[in-house]
Design a protein around this motif. Structure first.
Motif, short mmCIF file in Angstrom:
data_model
loop_
_atom_site.label_atom_id
_atom_site.label_comp_id
_atom_site.label_asym_id
_atom_site.label_seq_id
_atom_site.Cartn_x
_atom_site.Cartn_y
_atom_site.Cartn_z
N LEU A 9 54.90 26.05 38.21
CA LEU A 9 54.02 27.11 37.73
C LEU A 9 53.55 27.93 38.92
O LEU A 9 53.51 27.46 40.05
N MET A 10 53.22 29.19 38.63
CA MET A 10 52.66 30.07 39.65
C MET A 10 51.44 30.78 39.08
O MET A 10 51.31 30.97 37.87
N ARG A 11 50.52 31.16 39.99
CA ARG A 11 49.30 31.86 39.61
C ARG A 11 49.22 33.18 40.37
O ARG A 11 49.54 33.24 41.56
N TRP A 12 48.78 34.22 39.67
CA TRP A 12 48.57 35.52 40.30
C TRP A 12 47.21 36.07 39.89
O TRP A 12 46.85 36.04 38.71
N GLU A 13 46.46 36.56 40.87
CA GLU A 13 45.14 37.12 40.57
C GLU A 13 45.29 38.47 39.88
O GLU A 13 46.12 39.30 40.28
N LEU A 14 44.51 38.69 38.85
CA LEU A 14 44.54 39.93 38.09
C LEU A 14 43.48 40.88 38.61
O LEU A 14 42.37 40.46 38.99
N THR B 258 55.89 30.04 29.55
CA THR B 258 54.67 30.27 28.79
C THR B 258 53.62 30.77 29.77
O THR B 258 53.74 30.59 30.98
N TRP B 259 52.59 31.43 29.23
CA TRP B 259 51.55 31.96 30.10
C TRP B 259 50.17 31.61 29.57
O TRP B 259 49.99 31.26 28.40
N ASN B 260 49.21 31.71 30.46
CA ASN B 260 47.80 31.57 30.10
C ASN B 260 46.99 32.26 31.18
O ASN B 260 47.54 32.65 32.23
N THR B 261 45.71 32.41 30.96
CA THR B 261 44.83 32.94 31.99
C THR B 261 43.71 31.96 32.25
O THR B 261 43.29 31.21 31.35
N VAL B 262 43.25 31.94 33.49
CA VAL B 262 42.12 31.10 33.86
C VAL B 262 41.13 31.96 34.63
O VAL B 262 41.50 32.95 35.27
N LYS B 263 39.86 31.58 34.56
CA LYS B 263 38.83 32.28 35.31
C LYS B 263 38.36 31.40 36.44
O LYS B 263 38.02 30.23 36.25
N ASP B 264 38.39 31.96 37.65
CA ASP B 264 37.99 31.25 38.86
C ASP B 264 36.87 32.03 39.51
O ASP B 264 37.12 32.97 40.27
N GLY B 265 35.63 31.67 39.19
CA GLY B 265 34.51 32.48 39.65
C GLY B 265 34.53 33.82 38.93
O GLY B 265 34.58 33.89 37.71
N LYS B 266 34.57 34.89 39.71
CA LYS B 266 34.67 36.22 39.12
C LYS B 266 36.11 36.65 38.94
O LYS B 266 36.37 37.69 38.32
N ALA B 267 37.05 35.90 39.48
CA ALA B 267 38.46 36.29 39.44
C ALA B 267 39.13 35.75 38.18
O ALA B 267 38.83 34.64 37.71
N HIS B 268 40.05 36.54 37.65
CA HIS B 268 40.89 36.12 36.55
C HIS B 268 42.32 35.96 37.08
O HIS B 268 42.80 36.80 37.84
N ARG B 269 42.97 34.88 36.71
CA ARG B 269 44.32 34.61 37.20
C ARG B 269 45.28 34.44 36.03
O ARG B 269 44.95 33.81 35.02
N LEU B 270 46.47 34.98 36.23
CA LEU B 270 47.56 34.78 35.28
C LEU B 270 48.36 33.57 35.73
O LEU B 270 48.80 33.50 36.88
N ALA C 36 51.00 34.85 45.99
CA ALA C 36 51.29 36.14 45.37
C ALA C 36 51.38 37.23 46.43
O ALA C 36 52.29 38.05 46.43
N ARG C 37 50.40 37.23 47.37
CA ARG C 37 50.43 38.24 48.41
C ARG C 37 51.62 38.06 49.32
O ARG C 37 52.21 39.01 49.81
N TRP C 38 52.03 36.80 49.56
CA TRP C 38 53.21 36.54 50.38
C TRP C 38 54.45 37.12 49.74
O TRP C 38 55.25 37.79 50.38
N LEU C 39 54.61 36.91 48.44
CA LEU C 39 55.78 37.44 47.75
C LEU C 39 55.78 38.96 47.79
O LEU C 39 56.83 39.58 47.98
N CYS C 40 54.61 39.56 47.60
CA CYS C 40 54.56 41.02 47.66
C CYS C 40 54.91 41.50 49.06
O CYS C 40 55.61 42.49 49.24
#
Length: 275
Positions: free
Chosen positions: A245-250, A192-204, A18-22
């Motif tokens: 699929l791709m993941r982005w931190e929220l 389609t989308w979903n969210t996952v929690k990775d420790g304290k981080a939430h990812r789309l 995500a940071r690379w794309l930005c």
């Protein structure tokens, strides 16, 4: 907008996709020339090759006061479990691969599909335009990766390239935007989308089961209650390639009972939630 960044001279999986794309500044305007952080302009920023073309032209203009040396390469682009990968390939070539552009001049670079893409398929590439240092530029010291490649790169620009096989063409939001003269069938994404929690981080997490890529911009949370939308990313979130699929931190957890709204390939879309 295509922006410049300092590069690694090696090709490796980018674990911070995500940071690379930005960093690449891929909030691209479909038809407008793009002025980067240095005095180079590159257009179009969304080149595509269909069976009717077999090649596409990219212009690079030097708006600086000194000559600029460039190297252009086309890399295979894939996504695996939310990570971006680039690798060498021989199906699409850039001509000329190396050029020197005097100040105030422009260079045409042709991207040529030397081998046909299988019918009814889309294949993704990244076009890397490396600005090389002048022979008398001794500033800075090369990194270990750069030394291993035998060259120290100064700046890198990157734009996506999509190539289509017989019977296929890019998906557009409206019929009027379809490739003129193309007999192929548009290849839309299926998201389609979903969210996952990775420790304290939430990812789309966005999954694409379609045959065409998804360019995702203006992403925001909506709710079924009459409340204002919550912006996730005002510009370009990124791309999701077919069957990837791709993941982005929220920055914050999603609101209660959320719906995902986004601009997908130029079309305002309510993206369905996956399982």
């Amino acid at each position: 907008m295509v922006s410049a960044l300092t590069t690694d001279a090696t090709v490796r999986p980018w674990r911070t996709a995500a940071r690379w794309l930005c960093a690449l500044g891929l909030a691209l305007a479909a038809a407008a020339p793009v002025n980067a952080a240095t005095p180079l302009m590159i257009w179009p920023v969304d080149p595509m090759i269909t069976e009717e073309q077999q090649a596409v032209a990219v212009w690079v203009e030097n708006r600086g006061v000194a000559a600029v040396s460039l190297q252009v390469r086309v890399m295979d682009w894939s996504q695996t479990e939310g990570e971006e990968f680039l690798s060498s390939q021989k199906e699409v070539v850039a001509s000329p691969p190396i050029s020197v552009i005097p100040p105030g001049k422009r260079q045409l670079v042709r991207l040529i599909a030397s081998q046909p893409v299988p019918p009814e398929l889309e294949v993704a590439y990244r076009v890397l335009i490396d600005e090389l240092p002048a022979p008398d530029d001794q500033s800075g010291s090369p990194t270990q990766d750069e030394t291993g490649m035998g060259i120290r790169l100064k700046v890198r620009y990157a734009i996506p390239l999509f190539v289509y096989g017989r019977g296929a063409q890019p998906f557009r939001a409206t019929h009027s935007q379809a490739q003129r003269g193309s007999k192929g069938k548009p290849l839309p994404p299926d998201l389609t989308w979903n969210t996952v929690k990775d420790g304290k981080a939430h990812r789309l997490v966005v999954r694409n089961k379609g045959k065409g890529h998804a360019r995702i911009t203006a992403v925001r949370w909506g709710t079924r209650a009459p409340r204002p939308d919550v912006t996730i990313n005002e510009g370009l979130m990124g791309y999701v390639l077919p069957n990837s699929l791709m993941r982005w931190e929220l920055e914050a957890p999603p609101p209660g009972d959320p719906v995902l709204k986004a601009n997908i390939n130029g079309h305002e879309t309510l993206v369905p939630r996956g399982e």
